[in-house]
Write a protein that holds these residues in place. Structure first.
Motif, PDB file in Angstrom:
ATOM      1  N   PHE A 278       0.357  11.068  -2.215  1.00 42.58           N
ATOM      2  CA  PHE A 278       1.952  11.173  -2.193  1.00 42.58           C
ATOM      3  C   PHE A 278       2.252   9.622  -2.189  1.00 42.58           C
ATOM      4  O   PHE A 278       1.787   9.140  -1.232  1.00 42.58           O
ATOM      5  N   ARG A 279       3.345   9.298  -2.717  1.00 41.15           N
ATOM      6  CA  ARG A 279       4.103   7.859  -2.299  1.00 41.15           C
ATOM      7  C   ARG A 279       4.693   7.933  -0.896  1.00 41.15           C
ATOM      8  O   ARG A 279       4.985   9.071  -0.365  1.00 41.15           O
TER       9      ARG A 279
ATOM     10  N   ARG B 298       0.901  -1.286  -0.131  1.00 42.36           N
ATOM     11  CA  ARG B 298      -0.069   0.201  -0.070  1.00 42.36           C
ATOM     12  C   ARG B 298       0.833   1.305  -0.066  1.00 42.36           C
ATOM     13  O   ARG B 298       0.837   2.153   0.889  1.00 42.36           O
ATOM     14  N   PRO B 299       1.555   1.448  -1.180  1.00 40.03           N
ATOM     15  CA  PRO B 299       2.414   2.683  -1.143  1.00 40.03           C
ATOM     16  C   PRO B 299       2.059   4.165  -1.308  1.00 40.03           C
ATOM     17  O   PRO B 299       2.890   4.902  -1.290  1.00 40.03           O
ATOM     18  N   TYR B 300       0.542   4.082  -1.504  1.00 36.88           N
ATOM     19  CA  TYR B 300       0.033   5.633  -1.757  1.00 36.88           C
ATOM     20  C   TYR B 300      -0.717   6.040  -0.697  1.00 36.88           C
ATOM     21  O   TYR B 300      -1.537   5.353  -0.167  1.00 36.88           O
ATOM     22  N   TRP B 301      -0.502   7.043  -0.057  1.00 36.66           N
ATOM     23  CA  TRP B 301      -0.685   7.843   1.268  1.00 36.66           C
ATOM     24  C   TRP B 301      -1.487   8.965   0.613  1.00 36.66           C
ATOM     25  O   TRP B 301      -1.052   9.857   0.090  1.00 36.66           O
ATOM     26  N   GLN B 302      -2.665   9.099   1.376  1.00 43.67           N
ATOM     27  CA  GLN B 302      -3.474  10.310   1.189  1.00 43.67           C
ATOM     28  C   GLN B 302      -3.802  11.058   2.586  1.00 43.67           C
ATOM     29  O   GLN B 302      -3.978  10.622   3.783  1.00 43.67           O
TER      30      GLN B 302
ATOM     31  N   THR C 119      -3.625   0.740  -2.401  1.00 44.22           N
ATOM     32  CA  THR C 119      -2.570  -0.004  -3.174  1.00 44.22           C
ATOM     33  C   THR C 119      -2.670   0.624  -4.546  1.00 44.22           C
ATOM     34  O   THR C 119      -3.635   1.652  -4.833  1.00 44.22           O
ATOM     35  N   LYS C 120      -1.812   0.346  -5.442  1.00 44.74           N
ATOM     36  CA  LYS C 120      -1.839   0.868  -6.732  1.00 44.74           C
ATOM     37  C   LYS C 120      -3.171   0.596  -7.505  1.00 44.74           C
ATOM     38  O   LYS C 120      -3.828   1.332  -8.099  1.00 44.74           O
ATOM     39  N   VAL C 121      -3.837  -0.690  -7.378  1.00 45.40           N
ATOM     40  CA  VAL C 121      -4.984  -1.036  -7.982  1.00 45.40           C
ATOM     41  C   VAL C 121      -6.128  -0.049  -7.510  1.00 45.40           C
ATOM     42  O   VAL C 121      -7.102   0.538  -8.120  1.00 45.40           O
ATOM     43  N   GLU C 122      -6.336   0.322  -6.178  1.00 40.70           N
ATOM     44  CA  GLU C 122      -6.970   1.091  -5.621  1.00 40.70           C
ATOM     45  C   GLU C 122      -7.024   2.717  -6.100  1.00 40.70           C
ATOM     46  O   GLU C 122      -7.968   3.293  -6.561  1.00 40.70           O
ATOM     47  N   ILE C 123      -5.876   3.114  -6.338  1.00 40.53           N
ATOM     48  CA  ILE C 123      -5.581   4.574  -6.802  1.00 40.53           C
ATOM     49  C   ILE C 123      -6.058   4.526  -8.174  1.00 40.53           C
ATOM     50  O   ILE C 123      -6.820   5.587  -8.794  1.00 40.53           O
TER      51      ILE C 123
ATOM     52  N   ILE D  65      -7.436   8.364  -8.624  1.00 44.95           N
ATOM     53  CA  ILE D  65      -6.810   9.370  -7.939  1.00 44.95           C
ATOM     54  C   ILE D  65      -5.535  10.071  -8.298  1.00 44.95           C
ATOM     55  O   ILE D  65      -4.692   9.082  -8.495  1.00 44.95           O
ATOM     56  N   PRO D  66      -5.356  11.036  -8.714  1.00 46.95           N
ATOM     57  CA  PRO D  66      -3.877  11.553  -9.184  1.00 46.95           C
ATOM     58  C   PRO D  66      -2.827  11.474  -7.860  1.00 46.95           C
ATOM     59  O   PRO D  66      -3.299  11.600  -6.729  1.00 46.95           O
ATOM     60  N   VAL D  67      -1.660  11.064  -8.362  1.00 45.06           N
ATOM     61  CA  VAL D  67      -0.404  10.995  -7.252  1.00 45.06           C
ATOM     62  C   VAL D  67       0.184  12.177  -7.443  1.00 45.06           C
ATOM     63  O   VAL D  67       0.835  12.385  -8.663  1.00 45.06           O
TER      64      VAL D  67
END
Length: 191
Positions: free
Chosen positions: A67-68, A42-46, A93-97, A102-104
């Motif tokens: 942001f990562r 789960r590398p993407y943090w909101q 997760t990448k799949v959820e983003i 959702i833009p990173v």
């Protein structure tokens, strides 16, 4: 006694603010540890702000930004970002983003270390995020909050690691600037 505490300027309101801020810092330090352990999956943090009448405009503006986990901005504005800050961070997760579209974002080239004046006439150094999408084109934590409480408290669990890797981590930690500062303080009678 309670009279002495109040006489020193620690009113019930101020004590409540200190307590809430310390609890939020401790909670977020623990949350950071959990999120780091899940970062590979789960590398993407909101950034998540509580959107009510008490929310500061700058905190509201960061709400929803992703942001990562290894983005340098998290070292400067992982919540709390001031007294009574109720912001949080959640991970994806990448799949959820991709599914949520959702833009990173990235803070690369957008972080500036700045000095801000304090009420005492002195100044404090904070990390500022410069971004045209934010109100006033910037976000900065309050003085004293330009850090990540989890990052400064977090240490890896060495038990499951192999001995060689654990030893390398310890050797690195004992040679770093934090250790040098500790040794310097010991030799000068600070600790």
């Amino acid at each position: 006694d309670a009279q002495g505490v109040i006489a020193k300027g620690l009113t019930p309101h101020r004590l409540k603010t200190i307590f809430q801020t310390n609890m939020q810092s401790a909670y977020m330090a623990g949350r950071y540890e959990q999120m780091i352990e899940q970062a590979e999956e789960r590398p993407y943090w909101q950034y998540v702000a509580i959107l009510d009448g008490k929310t500061r405009p700058a905190h509201r503006a960061l709400n929803g930004r992703v942001f990562r986990y290894d983005d340098p901005g998290w070292a400067a504005f992982y919540p709390p970002n001031g007294f009574n800050c109720r912001c949080r961070v959640r991970n994806f997760t990448k799949v959820e983003i991709e599914r949520r579209q959702i833009p990173v974002d990235s803070t690369e080239g957008k972080l500036r270390q700045v000095k801000v004046p304090l009420k005492t006439g002195e100044s404090a150094t904070v990390m500022r995020l410069v971004d045209r999408a934010l109100p006033g084109g910037r976000f900065q934590p309050d003085p004293g909050f330009s850090n990540n409480p989890g990052l400064s408290a977090w240490q890896p669990r060495l038990e499951p690691m192999d001995t060689q890797l654990s030893r390398r981590y310890i050797d690195t930690a004992l040679q770093g600037p934090a250790f040098e500062q500790f040794v310097l303080g010991k030799t000068q009678g600070v600790f």
